[in-house]
Design a protein around this motif. Structure first.
Motif, PDB file in Angstrom:
ATOM      1  N   SER A  35      -8.528  -8.996  -2.862  1.00  0.00           N
ATOM      2  CA  SER A  35      -9.695  -8.224  -2.394  1.00  0.00           C
ATOM      3  C   SER A  35      -9.824  -6.949  -2.461  1.00  0.00           C
ATOM      4  O   SER A  35     -10.639  -6.188  -2.156  1.00  0.00           O
ATOM      5  CB  SER A  35      -9.462  -8.545  -0.868  1.00  0.00           C
ATOM      6  OG  SER A  35      -8.220  -7.615  -0.480  1.00  0.00           O
ATOM      7  N   LEU A  36      -8.827  -6.412  -3.410  1.00  0.00           N
ATOM      8  CA  LEU A  36      -9.164  -4.848  -3.737  1.00  0.00           C
ATOM      9  C   LEU A  36     -10.040  -4.527  -5.047  1.00  0.00           C
ATOM     10  O   LEU A  36      -9.722  -4.838  -6.141  1.00  0.00           O
ATOM     11  CB  LEU A  36      -7.475  -4.337  -4.274  1.00  0.00           C
ATOM     12  CG  LEU A  36      -6.675  -3.754  -2.879  1.00  0.00           C
ATOM     13  CD1 LEU A  36      -5.606  -3.217  -3.475  1.00  0.00           C
ATOM     14  CD2 LEU A  36      -7.497  -3.026  -1.917  1.00  0.00           C
TER      15      LEU A  36
ATOM     16  N   SER B 223       0.918  -1.212   0.133  1.00  0.00           N
ATOM     17  CA  SER B 223       0.095   0.108   0.014  1.00  0.00           C
ATOM     18  C   SER B 223       0.812   1.377   0.102  1.00  0.00           C
ATOM     19  O   SER B 223       0.663   2.248  -0.470  1.00  0.00           O
ATOM     20  CB  SER B 223      -0.885  -0.002   1.192  1.00  0.00           C
ATOM     21  OG  SER B 223      -1.638  -0.895   1.294  1.00  0.00           O
TER      22      SER B 223
ATOM     23  N   SER C 259      -9.690 -14.079   3.641  1.00  0.00           N
ATOM     24  CA  SER C 259      -9.269 -12.665   4.267  1.00  0.00           C
ATOM     25  C   SER C 259      -9.284 -13.003   5.802  1.00  0.00           C
ATOM     26  O   SER C 259      -9.661 -14.235   6.406  1.00  0.00           O
ATOM     27  CB  SER C 259     -10.076 -11.644   4.015  1.00  0.00           C
ATOM     28  OG  SER C 259      -9.595 -10.356   4.499  1.00  0.00           O
TER      29      SER C 259
ATOM     30  N   ASN D   1     -14.838 -10.793  -4.666  1.00  0.00           N
ATOM     31  CA  ASN D   1     -14.323  -9.766  -5.250  1.00  0.00           C
ATOM     32  C   ASN D   1     -15.450  -9.596  -6.254  1.00  0.00           C
ATOM     33  O   ASN D   1     -15.443 -10.324  -7.207  1.00  0.00           O
ATOM     34  CB  ASN D   1     -12.899  -9.894  -5.781  1.00  0.00           C
ATOM     35  CG  ASN D   1     -12.621  -8.688  -6.529  1.00  0.00           C
ATOM     36  OD1 ASN D   1     -13.310  -8.125  -7.402  1.00  0.00           O
ATOM     37  ND2 ASN D   1     -11.280  -8.448  -6.760  1.00  0.00           N
TER      38      ASN D   1
ATOM     39  N   LEU E  68      -3.778  -8.579  -0.664  1.00  0.00           N
ATOM     40  CA  LEU E  68      -4.566  -8.298   0.458  1.00  0.00           C
ATOM     41  C   LEU E  68      -5.469  -9.461   0.646  1.00  0.00           C
ATOM     42  O   LEU E  68      -6.490  -9.446   1.155  1.00  0.00           O
ATOM     43  CB  LEU E  68      -5.232  -7.106   0.526  1.00  0.00           C
ATOM     44  CG  LEU E  68      -4.145  -5.583   0.415  1.00  0.00           C
ATOM     45  CD1 LEU E  68      -5.029  -4.532   0.717  1.00  0.00           C
ATOM     46  CD2 LEU E  68      -3.028  -5.728   1.155  1.00  0.00           C
TER      47      LEU E  68
ATOM     48  N   ARG F  20      -7.146  -3.537   3.634  1.00  0.00           N
ATOM     49  CA  ARG F  20      -8.024  -3.284   2.452  1.00  0.00           C
ATOM     50  C   ARG F  20      -8.995  -1.868   2.729  1.00  0.00           C
ATOM     51  O   ARG F  20      -9.119  -1.181   1.889  1.00  0.00           O
ATOM     52  CB  ARG F  20      -8.954  -4.559   2.290  1.00  0.00           C
ATOM     53  CG  ARG F  20      -9.989  -4.064   1.106  1.00  0.00           C
ATOM     54  CD  ARG F  20     -10.931  -5.363   0.832  1.00  0.00           C
ATOM     55  NE  ARG F  20     -11.803  -5.293  -0.131  1.00  0.00           N
ATOM     56  CZ  ARG F  20     -12.946  -4.530  -0.309  1.00  0.00           C
ATOM     57  NH1 ARG F  20     -13.525  -4.172   1.058  1.00  0.00           N
ATOM     58  NH2 ARG F  20     -13.729  -4.213  -1.152  1.00  0.00           N
TER      59      ARG F  20
END
Length: 324
Positions: free
Chosen positions: A304-305, A204, A272, A263, A226, A280
């Motif tokens: 997961s983005l 990030s 996760s 997602n 992530l 996230r």
């Protein structure tokens, strides 16, 4: 940012690291007092007004260490491309990038970043191939980096640029960051060193660095998952050992902190946990706070983005865009 439901768990882990951060900070003082600030890499010379009116002339690819990098052959794809933008790699990926042909000889705007205070970072800079390409590599180091890692970077001839990781609110009385800034003032850096938001992880931070320092857009992310593929055994996940430690090896309790999310952009499930969830949530919040000219592309082809301000694309398609 609205306080995350995972905040307390992450904050406890952060508090436990304060001693280590300050231990490293104290030992790095002679180096950063006479060192270069990360501001020397910045394209912004007139503060907020310069950022607001900026017109990006370069893009960036941030290289994280998530499982999608290997699964999708992203290092090979990037290495074989004619990409002209900046390559911003996490420290863990420096040696793999160089060994896969992603070098400053081919990609002239080449950066590597470290925020982790632990000694694991030493091995990320300990390889002969780094010495071969050191003249073309700029490394942004947190002032809380393990001092032995700093020594390895110096030994390899890397160009070091310093910043403070944001630990707390520097505007408050007794702020650790405020104290760190005062202690970093010198003839070379009379205003001290810049404090930078990291998003809690180096991937990030690569995204923050790409727009906030380099002024790049679009910024494409690879290896910034992530999360893990949904079928990954818990014992093979990144943070499982940490949860086992927290719950004193009670596997049943530790497993309750894992969940599967979808997602919705890519229609894939992701495994996760509270740490990845927090990262996230922080990332999605930061995306909403970037200047209007900033565009973010998730090119991991998974992870997961997803959400407002993030476009999902395949890396091959990203690299086909003219002038990117």
């Amino acid at each position: 940012m609205k306080q995350s439901k995972n905040f307390d768990l992450i904050q406890e882990n952060t508090s436990n690291m304060i001693d280590l951060w300050m231990y490293n900070f104290a030992r790095n003082i002679p180096d950063f007092l006479n060192g270069n600030s990360v501001k020397k890499l910045s394209v912004f010379k007139n503060g907020k007004e310069s950022i607001k009116n900026h017109r990006p002339s370069s893009s960036a690819v941030v290289v994280g260490a998530g499982p999608s990098v290997k699964k999708n052959n992203h290092l090979e794809i990037l290495s074989n491309s004619n990409y002209k933008g900046a390559v911003v790699c996490t420290d863990r990926m420096l040696i793999p990038c160089l060994k896969n042909g992603i070098t400053p000889e081919k990609f002239s705007k080449f950066y590597v970043l470290t925020i982790e205070p632990k000694d694991v970072t030493m091995k990320y800079y300990d390889d002969k191939i780094i010495q071969k390409y050191s003249k073309g590599i700029s490394v942004a180091l947190s002032t809380c980096t393990r001092h032995e890692t700093v020594e390895v970077c110096k030994k390899n001839g890397l160009k070091i640029f310093w910043f403070h990781p944001l630990i707390d609110d520097f505007r408050k009385l007794g702020s650790i960051n405020k104290t760190m800034n005062m202690m970093s003032k010198s003839e070379k850096n009379p205003r001290g060193l810049s404090g930078m938001q990291t998003g809690g992880n180096v991937g990030s931070f690569g995204w923050v660095f790409s727009w906030a320092i380099l002024g790049c857009s679009p910024i494409s992310l690879i290896g910034l998952d992530l999360g893990h593929p949904a079928d990954t055994p818990l014992e093979n996940t990144r943070h499982y050992p940490e949860y086992l430690r927290i719950f004193k090896n009670n596997k049943s309790q530790a497993s309750k902190y894992f969940k599967k999310i979808t997602n919705t952009d890519l229609k894939v499930k992701v495994l996760s946990d509270p740490i990845f969830d927090f990262y996230r949530e922080a990332f999605l919040d930061l995306v909403t706070r970037t200047p209007k000219w900033t565009r973010t592309i998730n090119a991991t082809e998974g992870g997961s983005l997803f959400g407002k301000g993030i476009k999902n694309m395949k890396l091959e398609d990203v690299l086909r865009i003219r002038n990117i």
